[in-house]
Structure formats: structure tokens, C-alpha cells
Design a protein around this motif. Structure first.
Motif: not given
Length: 566
Positions: A356-357, A359, A364, A460
Motif C-alpha cells: 500500500s506504500h 509503486n 519507495n 496500491q
């Protein structure tokens, strides 16, 4: 019936696994689980998911020597740590391949023989990085002098350079050493135009598009020199020997890349275009970090072209991770150990946190708070508590029995009269109607966009919609306050709130099952959803499936909060 092959790169077991290994493995595991879901179009896929360890090469040879261990025992021990990571991360692979496996040794030699018309023996002088297991051209090499990187002097013979001098390659910033030796070479330039043409005609071959653009620019602008595909055995003993020439050892990347075919089956079977093995290779998706693009997007397809074998369907490239904005390194002590987080928060929480955090298109950032939030806020507070609140003070089954057929008849739509039924009876009817609209919107988004987003590894985006769905379900329940309703004229509205709250949880679990497989399986079991309806997104609509749920007067306790201070 379609065959799908999904691969991680095989990992170099010279140290224990870190967050990057976890991330790549989870990206693949989610894709593999997604590919096995029942779909709206009734596609049934046969999947093969492979991972493993790359166990040959000078780096392994030197590390084993430094540890004073037999090299085979050294790699045996380290490969177990990667299997442990898979086990504890709920990574369900079909084969864990090791390049020391006997069938792989045979297939590497077969691949060599299939490419030998493009391989020749010659003298080689160049800059070699033991860390990267590759040679670098002089234009990418600098000498470190008084803390500054100085370009090489073309008039200087660096083969006699003192061992105390430090040379760095600018691509990975790792040390390089100048070697003079006799090697076998693969003629890359022969396939340059053919590869460029393939990439242009098949835009899905390298994804996301920013990496494809960069690679095409590199291919078009740079001259491809012959690639050294062997090392003298006297330098590199820990490797597969070149067929019919034991004085040379196969280059570690030629060896490692072949794992993708060994994992499918023999090269002789893959050559047969009508075989299932050939179909698996044509439908292969590689998932790799951006640092190994050159090997997977240039060398690997060229080896396959040379061997007359089909190219994989696609290579998905992802960025790296930093820790709270700082690049991870052993010296700084900020390398994230995924097993520590799994031990504390569980594998689902870490899977949800990184997906979810992140891409694919950029590097990241990792933060402890992401994992805590994933468990405590999303999985416990928003998912599990919604189910518990909907079934602790009520028996929701009559609500499901009444409303489910109505929603089936309306193709999952929340009709206008249902919106209006809350007017005049609830103190915050406008907020309730907003929640109803959000539920309908998010379910429709999943119905229309889930498959495309998952196939593009846009996890995401999917997770964002799933969390919004949970938020809208919780908003509906909290603002409708079904526990306060005593008026018998409002029982249908109360039951509608209970039904939609449970539907939000059920639909979340159907779509989120590849991402957080453990908690979603447990929730669906607690809701008594038939197993045949749990891994099929055609049931991911309001009102779909069979009647489910029951009252749990003690509440449904599936997952508890974790104290961050523990």
C-alpha cells in the motif's frame, strides 16, 4: 485454459534476506494468487510460480572461503533462510530452484550448446566487479583518489595497478578489479536490432513504461560489445563447467537466467512449440529490481533468440526501498529485516504495508508506522471490528436472508428508494447516504477495474479502493447507529445497515485475498461464506453468493491489536 508462469529473480544467498527480497516475492505471490482466482470472464488459469537461489559465482566462492566453510554447505545453509522467508511470508511457490540442482546443471549446458553458434573464445581485458558478477567498460570506471572519483587515463595500462588502489564502477558504485584472461564471448550486437524491434512492437514486454523508455534509449545509443560468458576455472572454480572445456566456467548470469526454463521443464520440451512447457515460457512474467534490468531485458532475451526459444511475455521492473528516507546499508544499521516485522505484526500486516506504500515506477520509503497502521488500523479496527459490531448485538442472518435476493434482483445496485428510506428517521441521513454512495462506487470500481489493475501490478490502487470500501462500511454503521433502533417501522433499514456492513467485509475479503490471504480466509470462514465463493471475484458484488453469517454474542475476535512499544 491459460498457463501462467510468474518468477522472482533467484536471489544471491551471500547474506540473509532483506526487505527487497520480501517485496519482490510478495509482488509475485499476489500476482500468482490473483491469477488463480475465478474471474468475471470465467478464465481458469494454471499457474506456476518459481523462486530460488543463485548459488554459483566468485562472490559465493569468496564468502564461503571467508567463513571457512565448504562452499556447498555454505549455500545449503543460506538457501534455507530464503525458504524460511517464503514460509513465514505466506509465499506459495511451486518450485524453489537452486542453481546447484542437478537438473539445472544439465539445462545450463544444454542452453550453452544451443547458443554456441554465437559464442567464441578470445582474449579479454576488462574491469570486473565481484559484487555484481559482471564486467564494466572503462567509460563506467573511476579511480578513487583522495575521496574523489577521477576518470581513467586512456594512455595508462591499469593491468599493473597496485592492489591498494581503489576503482569504482559508476553504475552500481561497487569496486572493480582489472583482469586479463581468456574467455568465451557471446555476440550481443547480432541481436540488438531484433531486440529493439521486439520491444517496440510489444510494449507489454518491459513494464512500467518509464523503464522501457530508458532501456530503448540505452539500446539505441550505446554500442553493445561482446559479452564475456565464461571465466577461467582457475579463477572461478565454484561454477558449472563449459561443455567440452573444463578449463572454463560458465558465467554466473548465463547460468542463473537459465533457471526460468529449468523451473518449467527441459529445454528439449520447451523447444516444442506445441508443448505446455513452451506455453509456460511464452506466458512468463518476470518481476525484478531495476538494478538487474540489463541482465533480464537485454542478455536474457538475446540468449533465448540465439537458442531459437520463445521470449517471455513481460518483465515487470520495480524500484528499491529506503528506510525513513535514508538508503539502507549494513554500515548504517538500518537494513529492514522482514522476519522481525512478521514475528511482531504477522505476515499479512507487512504484506499490506509494503504494497500500500509502494509503486513500481520509483523507489519507495519504508516506515515502522506503515506496518503498525496496516495491522491495528486497517485489519483490526476497520475490518475485524466491523464484523464483530455487526454480529455481536444482532443476529445478522435474517438481514442477509431478506436483503440478499433484493440486491441480486437489482444487479447489486442501491436503488434510490433505499437512499430515501433514511430521510426523516435518522439524525445524520445525509452522511448515511454519502456512505451508501461510497459503498456502491467502490464496489463498482472493483468490478470494473480490479482485473486490469492487478494485471498491471497496480496493487496500491486496488488497496486504496479496498480501504475506502472499509471506510464507507464503517461510516454507514457508525452514523446509522443500528444498536439504537427500537422502532419496528425501521427494522428494515437497520437490517439493511447490517447486511451492507457484512457485505463490505465479505467483498473486501474476496478482492483482498491475494494480498492478505490469512486474515481474509479467516474472516470468510467466520462469516460462514461457502468455500467455493471465497476465491472467485464473480462473487464480489453486493448481494452475490449464498446466504451467510451468524450471531456471535461474544464478538468475532480474529485479530488483536499489537502494542507498538512491545
Amino acid at each position: 485454459m491459460k498457463r501462467v508462469h510468474i518468477t522472482t529473480p533467484i536471489f544471491y544467498p551471500n547474506a540473509k534476506p532483506h526487505l527487497g527480497h520480501f517485496y519482490t516475492s510478495v509482488l509475485c505471490d499476489v500476482q500468482n494468487r490473483y491469477s488463480k482466482l475465478g474471474k468475471f470472464n470465467n478464465t481458469k488459469n494454471i499457474t506456476k510460480f518459481t523462486t530460488g537461489t543463485d548459488e554459483h559465482g566468485m562472490k559465493i566462492q569468496n564468502a564461503a572461503l571467508k567463513a571457512n566453510l565448504d562452499t556447498q554447505k555454505f549455500v545449503d545453509n543460506l538457501s534455507l533462510t530464503f525458504k524460511e522467508l517464503c514460509s513465514k511470508s505466506n509465499i506459495q511457490y511451486d518450485r524453489f530452484i537452486r542453481t546447484t540442482d542437478s537438473d539445472h546443471v544439465i539445462e545450463v549446458q544444454n542452453l550453452w550448446n544451443m547458443c554456441k553458434h554465437d559464442i567464441f573464445l578470445d582474449d579479454h581485458a576488462g574491469w570486473y566487479s565481484i559484487s555484481d558478477e559482471t564486467f564494466y567498460p572503462a567509460i563506467h570506471v573511476r579511480e578513487l583518489i583522495n575521496g574523489k572519483l577521477v576518470p581513467l587515463d586512456s594512455a595508462v595500462d591499469y593491468s599493473t595497478a597496485d592492489a591498494s588502489r581503489t576503482f569504482i564502477n559508476t553504475e552500481t558504485n561497487n569496486n572493480v578489479i582489472f583482469f586479463k584472461e581468456k574467455n568465451y564471448f557471446f555476440d550481443l550486437k547480432k541481436y540488438k536490432d531484433k531486440l529493439i524491434d521486439h520491444i517496440i512492437k510489444n510494449p507489454e514486454f518491459i513494464q512500467p513504461s518509464n523503464y522501457r523508455t530508458n532501456l530503448l534509449n540505452t539500446l539505441k545509443s550505446e554500442q553493445l560489445m561482446p559479452l564475456s560468458v565464461s571465466r577461467p576455472t582457475k579463477r572461478l572454480e565454484w561454477a558449472i563447467k563449459v561443455p567440452n572445456d573444463s578449463s572454463q566456467s560458465v558465467y554466473v548470469w548465463f547460468d542463473a537466467l537459465c533457471n526460468y526454463m529449468t523451473s518449467i521443464g527441459s529445454l528439449n520440451k520447451i523447444k516444442d512449440t506445441s508443448s505446455t512447457e513452451s506455453e509456460f515460457l511464452r506466458n512468463t512474467t518476470h518481476v525484478i529490481g531495476k538494478d538487474i534490468m540489463k541482465f533480464h531485458c537485454i542478455y536474457w532475451p538475446m540468449f533465448l533468440m540465439s537458442a531459437g526459444l520463445p521470449l517471455p511475455k513481460s518483465v515487470f521492473v520495480h524500484g528499491h526501498w529506503v528506510n525513513d528516507g535514508v538508503k539502507m546499508s549494513k554500515s548504517l544499521g538500518n537494513v529492514v529485516d522482514p522476519l522481525e516485522y512478521i514475528e511482531k505484526y504477522g505476515s499479512d500486516s507487512l504484506r499490506l504495508a509494503v504494497l500500500s506504500h509502494s509503486n513500481l515506477t520509483e523507489d519507495n520509503n519504508f516506515s515502522d508506522s506503515y506496518v503498525s497502521e496496516s495491522r491495528n488500523t486497517v485489519l483490526v479496527n476497520k475490518l475485524c471490528n466491523l464484523i464483530s459490531r455487526s454480529s455481536k448485538k444482532f443476529n445478522p442472518k435474517p438481514a442477509v436472508e431478506f436483503w440478499q435476493p433484493i440486491f441480486k434482483e437489482n444487479q447489486g445496485r442501491i436503488t434510490e428508494d433505499l437512499y430515501e428510506s433514511f430521510d426523516g428517521h435518522f439524525k445524520d441521513s445525509e452522511t448515511i447516504k454519502i456512505a451508501l454512495k461510497d459503498i456502491e462506487y467502490n464496489v463498482n470500481w472493483l468490478v470494473n477495474h480490479y482485473e486490469t489493475s492487478m494485471e498491471k501490478f497496480e496493487y496500491q490502487k486496488v488497496i486504496g479502493c479496498l480501504i475506502n470500501l472499509l471506510n464507507s462500511g464503517n461510516s454507514l454503521f457508525q452514523n446509522a447507529e443500528p444498536w439504537t433502533i427500537k422502532d419496528t417501522n425501521l427494522l428494515k433499514q437497520r437490517d439493511l445497515v447490517l447486511f451492507l456492513s457484512l457485505e463490505v467485509a465479505r467483498i473486501f475479503c474476496v478482492y483482498a485475498s491475494p494480498i492478505v490471504p490469512e486474515i481474509t480466509s479467516n474472516v470468510l470462514k467466520a462469516l460462514e461464506v461457502p468455500e467455493s465463493e471465497t476465491l472467485d471475484i464473480s462473487f464480489g458484488k453486493l448481494g452475490a453468493g449464498s446466504v451467510y453469517s451468524k450471531q456471535s454474542k461474544k464478538g468475532v475476535s480474529l485479530l488483536t491489536r499489537v502494542n507498538d512499544e512491545e
